[in-house]
Structure formats: C-alpha cells, structure tokens
Scaffold this motif. Sequence first.
Motif, short mmCIF file in Angstrom:
data_model
loop_
_atom_site.label_atom_id
_atom_site.label_comp_id
_atom_site.label_asym_id
_atom_site.label_seq_id
_atom_site.Cartn_x
_atom_site.Cartn_y
_atom_site.Cartn_z
N GLY A 207 1.59 1.94 -0.11
CA GLY A 207 1.66 2.38 1.27
C GLY A 207 2.99 3.03 1.61
N CYS A 208 3.97 2.88 0.75
CA CYS A 208 5.33 3.35 1.01
C CYS A 208 5.40 4.87 0.96
N LEU A 209 5.88 5.49 2.02
CA LEU A 209 6.00 6.95 2.04
C LEU A 209 6.88 7.47 0.92
N HIS A 210 8.00 6.78 0.68
CA HIS A 210 8.93 7.28 -0.32
C HIS A 210 8.42 7.07 -1.74
N ALA A 211 7.71 5.99 -2.00
CA ALA A 211 7.09 5.81 -3.32
C ALA A 211 6.07 6.91 -3.57
N ASN A 212 5.36 7.30 -2.53
CA ASN A 212 4.35 8.36 -2.67
C ASN A 212 5.00 9.74 -2.77
N MET A 213 6.09 9.93 -2.05
CA MET A 213 6.84 11.17 -2.19
C MET A 213 7.40 11.30 -3.60
N ASP A 214 7.80 10.19 -4.19
CA ASP A 214 8.39 10.20 -5.52
C ASP A 214 7.40 10.53 -6.64
N LEU A 215 6.12 10.61 -6.32
CA LEU A 215 5.19 11.08 -7.34
C LEU A 215 5.59 12.47 -7.83
N TYR A 216 6.16 13.25 -6.93
CA TYR A 216 6.69 14.56 -7.31
C TYR A 216 7.78 14.39 -8.37
N LYS A 217 8.67 13.42 -8.17
CA LYS A 217 9.75 13.18 -9.13
C LYS A 217 9.21 12.81 -10.51
N TRP A 218 8.24 11.90 -10.54
CA TRP A 218 7.71 11.48 -11.84
C TRP A 218 6.96 12.63 -12.50
N ALA A 219 6.30 13.44 -11.72
CA ALA A 219 5.57 14.58 -12.30
C ALA A 219 6.54 15.57 -12.93
N TYR A 272 1.41 6.38 13.28
CA TYR A 272 2.13 6.35 12.01
C TYR A 272 1.30 5.64 10.94
N ALA A 273 0.75 4.48 11.26
CA ALA A 273 -0.02 3.70 10.28
C ALA A 273 -1.27 4.45 9.83
N ARG A 274 -1.92 5.18 10.75
CA ARG A 274 -3.12 5.95 10.37
C ARG A 274 -2.76 7.03 9.37
N THR A 275 -1.69 7.77 9.66
CA THR A 275 -1.29 8.86 8.76
C THR A 275 -0.76 8.30 7.44
N GLN A 276 -0.04 7.21 7.52
CA GLN A 276 0.47 6.56 6.33
C GLN A 276 -0.68 6.12 5.42
N LYS A 277 -1.74 5.59 6.00
CA LYS A 277 -2.90 5.16 5.21
C LYS A 277 -3.54 6.36 4.51
N SER A 278 -3.68 7.47 5.24
CA SER A 278 -4.27 8.67 4.65
C SER A 278 -3.42 9.18 3.48
N PHE A 279 -2.11 9.22 3.66
CA PHE A 279 -1.23 9.65 2.59
C PHE A 279 -1.31 8.69 1.40
#
Length: 302
Positions: A207-219, A272-279
């Motif tokens: 659910g963490c925005l930054h963990a999900n943003m970091d998928l770019y880093k791992w890619a 925020y929680a709705r958009t966070q869930k979608s992301f």
Amino acid sequence: MVTQTMSFTELSREQHRARAIDHQRAVARFAEGFLQRRQAGKKHPVEDFLFTYYSHTPGQLSRWHPGAGVVLAEAGSSEQATWKFYTTVDDGTPAGGATVDVARFREERAEMIDFARRLLGTTAAKPAQLGCFGLHEWAMVYQSQKHGQRHDEVPLRLGAAGTDDLVESLSIKCTHFDAFRFYTPSAKPLNAQQPTRETQVQMEQPGCLHANMDLYKWAYKLTPAISSDLLLECFDLAWRIRELDMRASPYDLRAWGYEPVRIEEPSGRAEYARTQKSFSEEAQVLRGKILSALDHLEALPA
C-alpha cells in the motif's frame, strides 16, 4: 561472435528500430520539460523528482532494451551491441545479432537479483495498508522552524504551526525506510515503527506509495534484463504516484496547477485512501511482471 544454443525470440531490424523510436518518443514526453528547465536553471517541485531523486538519467531511460532472451537481428555492428551486458550472436546475417549476455548479467548482478526477488516477492505477498494518508511528507517538515524546511521555495499550505498540529493529531505509520530517513529529528519518535535498511524486506508493504514508486528503481537496476516496455510502465506509475504524494503533502502547489488532497479533513483522507488502493493494485501487477521477468532470466541458458 557466439552462436545461439537455442531459439530466442527474434526481432527483425525494422521491428526493433521502430520500437526503439517509439520508446524514445514516449520518454521525451516526460523528460523534455525537465531538460529544458535544467538548461534554464529552473526547477519543478513535482515533475523533476523522478529525474533527481533516482539515479537513472533521461538519456539512460531513453535507451530501448528488449529484455533478456530477445535477439535483435542485424544489430551486431550497431552501437547497442557495445552497451554493457550485450553480446553478439549468430543470426544468419553478416552483421550478426545482438542480445543481452544472460550469463554475465546473472553473475555480475547476482546480489541485486537476489535482493530484488526477496523484496518484491515478500512485499507482493502482504496485504496493503492504506491508513498512512501521506503523513511522511508532513513529518519531513515537522517543526520546520526548528529544523529548517525542505523545498523552502514552496509555501506550506497550513503554515508551520498548522503543519505541526496535524502531525501531532494523526498517527504516523510509515513503513518505508527511504521516506522515514528524511523525517526531521523531532518527527522520527512519532512514527509508529522505526524502519531501517536492515528491516526493509520485512517492513515494506504494497500500500506504500514510495514502495510502489520504487518499482521504477528496481526495474532500471535490473536493466537490460528487464525490458524497456516494463521499465516505462513502472516509470509512468511512479510519475502518477508522485503527483498524489505532493498533492497530499503540506506544500501549497496551486501555483503549479495542483489542487490539494486535504488530508486534514475526513473527505481528503478518504480520497487519498481510494487513490492509494488503486495505485497499490496497479503496482502489484507490475511487481508480478518484474518477478516473472526474473524467473524468465533464470530459466534462460547461459
């Protein structure tokens, strides 16, 4: 030049050149504004982030890679064949083909591959926690009059005192070390957990925005074994997450065209929680794609 031991997917010269051009055009839509601002000595508080916080440059992002297990026909004498982790192969043409050197990549990036697999796999198996409301950004400017303010060129929407009041009135539950490490010293004890680099695999959650943003880093760290198509998917998600992250932040970005997500109000926290869930759901799909790409890399012959 080596001869392929099995039949990989092969792209003709016309196919891989067209895909490279399409990729460069797609990246340009994101990068041109940043490059123009950098040349003019200007900054953007939202759109520059992916090019300044992360180490992958616009030029590197613009390079198109097909991913491991794909042969680029007639590319053996091209510039791409000289890029790191590429090798030439016999594709039946005088120039030969180019492909990712699977054996070398697996050997030299073994530690990175193992860590990415453990982190992404562990994170993917967890339920998403959606109750943080983006307070990590507020904790980074908590008691700014004492510690100084990050992004001091952007005003605080509620002012310094209002920002401090909100941090103190809500529970901070950040699980992401690379956000937590930017907290002000006064904010760190207020966090429900104390994430560290050593506990990163155990603590990150989808659910963490930054963990999900970091998928770019791992890619990009797994490039060129990861395809540029998947890399750009991760970049696009990170771009959109960054917008939510800053709209829900304490900064007043209306001068840049961003309406705030007012997490100081119940309706804002719900938005925020709705958009966070979608992301989070979108990120889980990409997390699975990266893990599948690593499985594919492991299955390829050396």
